[in-house]
Design an enzyme around this catalytic site. Sequence first.
Site: not given
Ligand code: CDT
Length: 316
Positions: A47, A110, A127, A146, A174, A199
């Site tokens: 991502e 995203n 996303k 985000e 993600c 990420n």
């Molecule tokens: N990039 C992403 O979606 N990361 C989220 C972490 C969220 S913590 C506020 C994940 O679900 O891995």
Amino acid sequence: MSRRLKVSSAQLGPINLADSRASVVKRMIEMLKEADSRGSKFVVFPELALTTFFPRYWYDDPNEVEKYFENQMPSPETQPLFELARSKGIGFYLGYAERSEEGGKAHHFNTSILVGPDGRLVGKYRKVHLPGHDDHRPNVPYQHLEKKYFEVGNLGFNVWKMFKDDVRIGQCICNDRRWPETFRVMGLKGAEMVVLGYNTPSDNVYAPHEPPYLRVFHHMLSLQAAAYQNGIWVIATAKAGKEDGFWLHGGSAIVAPTGEVVAKGTTEQDEVISYDCDLALGEYIRNTTFNFAKHRRPEHYKLISERTGVEIDLAN
Ligand code: CDT
């Protein structure tokens, strides 16, 4: 002849603020060459693969964040990656921050794309499940913005056919992997494989007591459950390691339709893992336990598409 697809997950180690897109693409090219040397025909990148995970930073000036977005894909910096992949007949998944002009207005998503082995764009995803917050929280160790920087995706969850065997591939990004609805929609559209990049911070800023090992456990739990419950292959690729001191966990993985992990990253650096996926493996699961046509009872699931949050609703 059996239908097989050799895939590679190309995990990226940290990308710091000072790293240029060109330097990141160079690293991706090295991994694509490694995947090619192993005979892979499909490479899954992370991502937001071209920059640091910028949603951790608050910018007062909204124009400042524009530097992380791509106006076109391929962009001048990613062109060499697209060209190399095409010359080797490799398809790939790539996540990036997308700026698009629609209805005379700028939109920010995203986004991830699937690119075919002939270099052509096969499909785009934006996303849907955006985590984090949109307000300024200067007192937390890092922010997760985000919800400030991206709009909720407007393309839905889709499945495309790719490669000579018309492999049915879906994509998500993600946080989407934590939501069973994501995979079930694609399962209902006939997916045989779902690919995603992520990420994921190793610390949970909303629940600081949660240890990093549980973050990786929940990540794997989500992938393995999704694979088994839909009888599909799942390939998940991290951006990992410490970006300017902010830690993202690794754990890139290839999960079989049985829910078993057949390949897993062992580092938080650039790392390629590969597996030759037998596309028939999920058929017995999709034809027996998870034969949707036979066993699903959507008349009892209405609430799932009608209600977002919990409303205490007791039967006694
Ligand atoms: N990039 C992403 O979606 N990361 C989220 C972490 C969220 S913590 C506020 C994940 O679900 O891995």
